[in-house]
Design an enzyme around this catalytic site. Structure first.
Site, PDB file in Angstrom:
ATOM      1  N   HIS A   1       0.843  -1.203   0.000  1.00 46.51           N
ATOM      2  CA  HIS A   1       0.000   0.000   0.000  1.00 46.51           C
ATOM      3  C   HIS A   1       0.877   1.253   0.000  1.00 46.51           C
ATOM      4  CE1 HIS A   1      -3.337   2.533   0.489  1.00 46.51           C
ATOM      5  NE2 HIS A   1      -3.764   2.206   1.688  1.00 46.51           N
TER       6      HIS A   1
ATOM      7  N   HIS B   1      -2.107  -0.510 -11.873  1.00 47.49           N
ATOM      8  CA  HIS B   1      -2.971  -0.142 -10.746  1.00 47.49           C
ATOM      9  C   HIS B   1      -4.209  -1.023 -10.794  1.00 47.49           C
ATOM     10  CE1 HIS B   1      -5.364   2.368  -8.027  1.00 47.49           C
ATOM     11  NE2 HIS B   1      -4.220   2.900  -7.653  1.00 47.49           N
TER      12      HIS B   1
ATOM     13  N   ASP C   1       3.004   6.428  -7.646  1.00 48.88           N
ATOM     14  CA  ASP C   1       4.271   6.100  -6.988  1.00 48.88           C
ATOM     15  C   ASP C   1       5.480   6.162  -7.905  1.00 48.88           C
ATOM     16  OD1 ASP C   1       3.277   5.642  -4.428  1.00 48.88           O
ATOM     17  OD2 ASP C   1       2.485   3.710  -5.058  1.00 48.88           O
TER      18      ASP C   1
HETATM   19  N1  ACO Z   1       5.156  -4.730 -14.147  1.00 42.03           N
HETATM   20  C1  ACO Z   1       5.044  -5.761 -15.015  1.00 42.03           C
HETATM   21  N2  ACO Z   1       3.908  -6.429 -15.258  1.00 42.03           N
HETATM   22  C2  ACO Z   1       2.821  -6.035 -14.588  1.00 42.03           C
HETATM   23  C3  ACO Z   1       2.852  -4.961 -13.669  1.00 42.03           C
HETATM   24  C4  ACO Z   1       4.069  -4.306 -13.462  1.00 42.03           C
HETATM   25  N3  ACO Z   1       4.157  -3.266 -12.613  1.00 42.03           N
HETATM   26  N4  ACO Z   1       1.614  -4.782 -13.140  1.00 42.03           N
HETATM   27  C5  ACO Z   1       0.839  -5.710 -13.709  1.00 42.03           C
HETATM   28  N5  ACO Z   1       1.567  -6.468 -14.588  1.00 42.03           N
HETATM   29  C6  ACO Z   1       1.063  -7.533 -15.457  1.00 42.03           C
HETATM   30  C7  ACO Z   1       0.767  -8.801 -14.653  1.00 42.03           C
HETATM   31  O1  ACO Z   1       1.887  -9.649 -14.602  1.00 42.03           O
HETATM   32  C8  ACO Z   1      -0.367  -9.373 -15.437  1.00 42.03           C
HETATM   33  O2  ACO Z   1       0.180  -9.965 -16.601  1.00 42.03           O
HETATM   34  P1  ACO Z   1      -0.450 -11.323 -17.201  1.00 42.03           P
HETATM   35  O3  ACO Z   1      -1.835 -10.932 -17.665  1.00 42.03           O
HETATM   36  O4  ACO Z   1       0.465 -11.711 -18.301  1.00 42.03           O
HETATM   37  O5  ACO Z   1      -0.484 -12.290 -16.058  1.00 42.03           O
HETATM   38  C9  ACO Z   1      -1.163  -8.162 -15.912  1.00 42.03           C
HETATM   39  O6  ACO Z   1      -0.196  -7.096 -15.973  1.00 42.03           O
HETATM   40  C10 ACO Z   1      -2.303  -7.782 -14.975  1.00 42.03           C
HETATM   41  O7  ACO Z   1      -1.758  -7.498 -13.687  1.00 42.03           O
HETATM   42  P2  ACO Z   1      -2.406  -7.891 -12.292  1.00 42.03           P
HETATM   43  O8  ACO Z   1      -1.306  -8.267 -11.352  1.00 42.03           O
HETATM   44  O9  ACO Z   1      -3.526  -8.861 -12.503  1.00 42.03           O
HETATM   45  O10 ACO Z   1      -3.029  -6.514 -11.846  1.00 42.03           O
HETATM   46  P3  ACO Z   1      -3.548  -6.154 -10.391  1.00 42.03           P
HETATM   47  O11 ACO Z   1      -4.658  -5.204 -10.572  1.00 42.03           O
HETATM   48  O12 ACO Z   1      -3.810  -7.370  -9.584  1.00 42.03           O
HETATM   49  O13 ACO Z   1      -2.275  -5.439  -9.750  1.00 42.03           O
HETATM   50  C11 ACO Z   1      -0.769  -3.809  -8.978  1.00 42.03           C
HETATM   51  C12 ACO Z   1      -2.158  -4.080  -9.582  1.00 42.03           C
HETATM   52  C13 ACO Z   1      -0.565  -4.616  -7.695  1.00 42.03           C
HETATM   53  C14 ACO Z   1      -0.680  -2.321  -8.640  1.00 42.03           C
HETATM   54  C15 ACO Z   1       0.310  -4.192 -10.028  1.00 42.03           C
HETATM   55  O14 ACO Z   1       0.113  -3.458 -11.207  1.00 42.03           O
HETATM   56  C16 ACO Z   1       1.727  -3.995  -9.493  1.00 42.03           C
HETATM   57  O15 ACO Z   1       2.254  -4.896  -8.829  1.00 42.03           O
HETATM   58  N6  ACO Z   1       2.365  -2.823  -9.791  1.00 42.03           N
HETATM   59  C17 ACO Z   1       3.668  -2.533  -9.268  1.00 42.03           C
HETATM   60  C18 ACO Z   1       3.568  -2.058  -7.824  1.00 42.03           C
HETATM   61  C19 ACO Z   1       3.033  -0.651  -7.713  1.00 42.03           C
HETATM   62  O16 ACO Z   1       3.438   0.248  -8.422  1.00 42.03           O
HETATM   63  N7  ACO Z   1       2.087  -0.471  -6.782  1.00 42.03           N
HETATM   64  C20 ACO Z   1       1.493   0.848  -6.488  1.00 42.03           C
HETATM   65  C21 ACO Z   1       0.063   0.920  -6.855  1.00 42.03           C
HETATM   66  S1  ACO Z   1      -0.551   2.578  -6.601  1.00 42.03           S
HETATM   67  C22 ACO Z   1      -0.837   2.739  -4.932  1.00 42.03           C
HETATM   68  O17 ACO Z   1      -0.934   1.795  -4.200  1.00 42.03           O
HETATM   69  C23 ACO Z   1      -0.939   4.098  -4.342  1.00 42.03           C
END
Ligand code: ACO
Length: 459
Positions: free
Chosen positions: A292, A331, A387
């Site tokens: 978070h 996100h 972020d």
């Molecule tokens: N880098 C590479 N690949 C990614 C990323 C990323 N940052 N985020 C998502 N993906 C990919 C996943 O691997 C998935 O690929 P697939 O379909 O081949 O399996 C696809 O994109 C969908 O991603 P999910 O993980 O299902 O998306 P979810 O909504 O569950 O996750 C999250 C969202 C946790 C924010 C994710 O994008 C992530 O881990 N980002 C990096 C961490 C980050 O920046 N977090 C801050 C969020 S903003 C906040 O909290 C204020």
């Protein structure tokens, strides 16, 4: 109310008569056939949602508890009705009380946005002056709070110090638990907004091994915070207006984001009718988690690891091969450019003008460009989130990464309070108490200790 119809075909499937995207009238319904019994039920659809309690009437017999909804992580459950923040993740829209985040960042101060979130309307000049004055004169904390914070280890994580010290405020204001008293609530709201930066700055100074700096009532909210963080021997701290504005905008950008994990924690703990300091402490604790409040730290570490723009193609190959994650991208809600990331980007230049540029900025800019040119990211709708760039500003302000979530917590305090206030005044809300699907043993015969076999039990 729901009505039950019998003798319908068991092959009939659930049919939504409601429009898919909600916003409908109470006349809209969902017909559900329970294939276990053959009974069909008509459930009202309001604002695109079903009431989970309407499922309870769906039973296999007299002894059946009734149907429940199973939704780990609340992926598809609305826990409240709220008029505070609107997010459209597909379109990249964020609005507070109907005003766009872009307009608020352009024209308002953080305290004005806090007033808007909490009171529901933008203040007049008189109302704003009074609000700012009240907050300014409540920034001091009791000396015992200071002593209490000095008891932490020299290297205590500032976020851990913040959880403890916000919670401890409830012991200094025992009448804060009279949450049905409007006047008493109002003063706690002022105190929380006023004292949060003081506690945060004390935690920072403690970490630095430096004496705590008292608030300066001559300074504005962000400038006072900068002073409490960075004042050394000078008689009067004079914040650079460009840094002050950038910090104020960062506070606005983090002010609220509807039912995120920490806000849900505040509402859930607050639903027990505990005082607001304890409820907000729960929010800070939730924000402490790396999923978070900690992503900006990970984004900064990633940029440092990449080291140079020429390593970006290799890094992106690693991301696509699943060896890396592009931190600060993607996100759960935004499937478009996070509007907050766009605004932060605009303020980067002003901060670097004061503090000198960072080589990490070139890496971040090039990384964003190459990722947005790449099908892997565009197909998955992965865009920079808030972020991606906020860590660069915090670093330029001279903050250690452990302070990043603390900065988030200062801004989010206004949102936590607004959501808490809405919750305690909502006649539909009760103590938050989810149900479970019990998967354990039942009705076992008690075994005396001498007769027990050793089993491996997870802690
Ligand atoms: N880098 C590479 N690949 C990614 C990323 C990323 N940052 N985020 C998502 N993906 C990919 C996943 O691997 C998935 O690929 P697939 O379909 O081949 O399996 C696809 O994109 C969908 O991603 P999910 O993980 O299902 O998306 P979810 O909504 O569950 O996750 C999250 C969202 C946790 C924010 C994710 O994008 C992530 O881990 N980002 C990096 C961490 C980050 O920046 N977090 C801050 C969020 S903003 C906040 O909290 C204020």
């Amino acid at each position: 109310m729901s009505t039950e119809q019998t003798d319908m075909s068991t092959e009939q499937t659930a049919t939504a008569n409601a429009s898919a995207n909600g916003g409908g009238t109470a006349a809209e319904t969902l017909s559900v056939t329970d294939n276990r019994t053959g009974k069909t039920y008509e459930l009202p659809v309001t604002d695109g949602t079903l009431r989970a309690m309407d499922l309870r009437q769906i039973k296999t017999g007299e002894d059946d508890f009734g149907l429940m909804a199973y939704d780990p992580a609340y992926m598809n459950t609305a826990s409240c009705r709220s008029a505070i923040t609107y997010v459209d993740g597909e379109a990249g829209i964020l609005q507070h009380r109907g005003y766009s985040i872009e307009q608020l960042c352009e024209h308002s101060s953080y305290l004005e946005v806090a007033y808007l979130l909490i009171n529901g309307a933008l203040p007049t000049q008189d109302q704003l002056d009074k609000w700012v004055y009240e907050i300014t004169i409540h920034t001091f904390v009791h000396e015992n709070v200071k002593d209490f914070m000095q008891g932490f280890r020299y290297d205590a994580n500032p976020m851990g110090m913040l959880v403890a010290s916000v919670g401890a405020l409830s012991t200094f204001y025992p009448d804060a638990n009279k949450i049905n008293d409007e006047q008493i609530r109002a003063i706690q709201i002022i105190r929380l907004l006023a004292k949060m930066p003081t506690l945060a700055a004390f935690a920072f100074r403690h970490n630095m091994g430096q004496p705590y700096v008292y608030p300066d009532n001559d300074l504005a909210y962000p400038g006072n915070f900068l002073g409490m963080m960075y004042k050394m021997t000078e008689l009067k701290y004079k914040p650079d207006p460009r840094l002050e504005r950038a910090l104020d905008v960062l506070f606005i950008l983090h002010a609220d984001h509807e039912q995120n994990a920490s806000t849900s924690a505040v509402r859930s703990v607050g639903s027990t009718r505990v005082d607001p300091y304890s409820a907000v402490a729960a929010g800070v604790a939730a924000l402490y988690g790396p999923l978070h409040g900690g992503a900006n730290e990970q984004a900064l570490r990633m940029l440092r690891r990449i080291e140079s723009p020429r390593n970006i193609p290799d890094f992106l190959e690693g991301v696509k091969a699943g060896r890396e994650r592009l931190m600060g991208f993607g996100h759960r809600v935004y499937k478009n450019y996070d509007p907050r990331a766009r605004i932060i980007k605009k303020h980067l230049d002003a901060v670097f003008e004061v503090r000198g540029t960072s080589p990490l900025l070139d890496i971040a800019t090039e990384l964003e460009k190459q990722a947005l040119d790449d099908e892997y990211f565009t197909q998955r709708k992965l865009f920079p989130n808030v972020d991606f760039y906020s860590g660069l500003i915090y670093e330029a302000l001279g903050l250690p990464v452990a302070m990043f979530p603390v900065m988030f917590a200062i801004g989010r305090t206004s949102g936590w309070i607004a959501q808490w206030l809405e919750m305690v005044q909502d006649p539909e809300q009760k103590i938050a108490r989810p149900r479970q699907i019990y998967t354990g043993e039942r009705d076992r015969e008690y075994v005396p200790i001498a007769d027990r076999q050793s089993t491996s039990v997870a802690p």
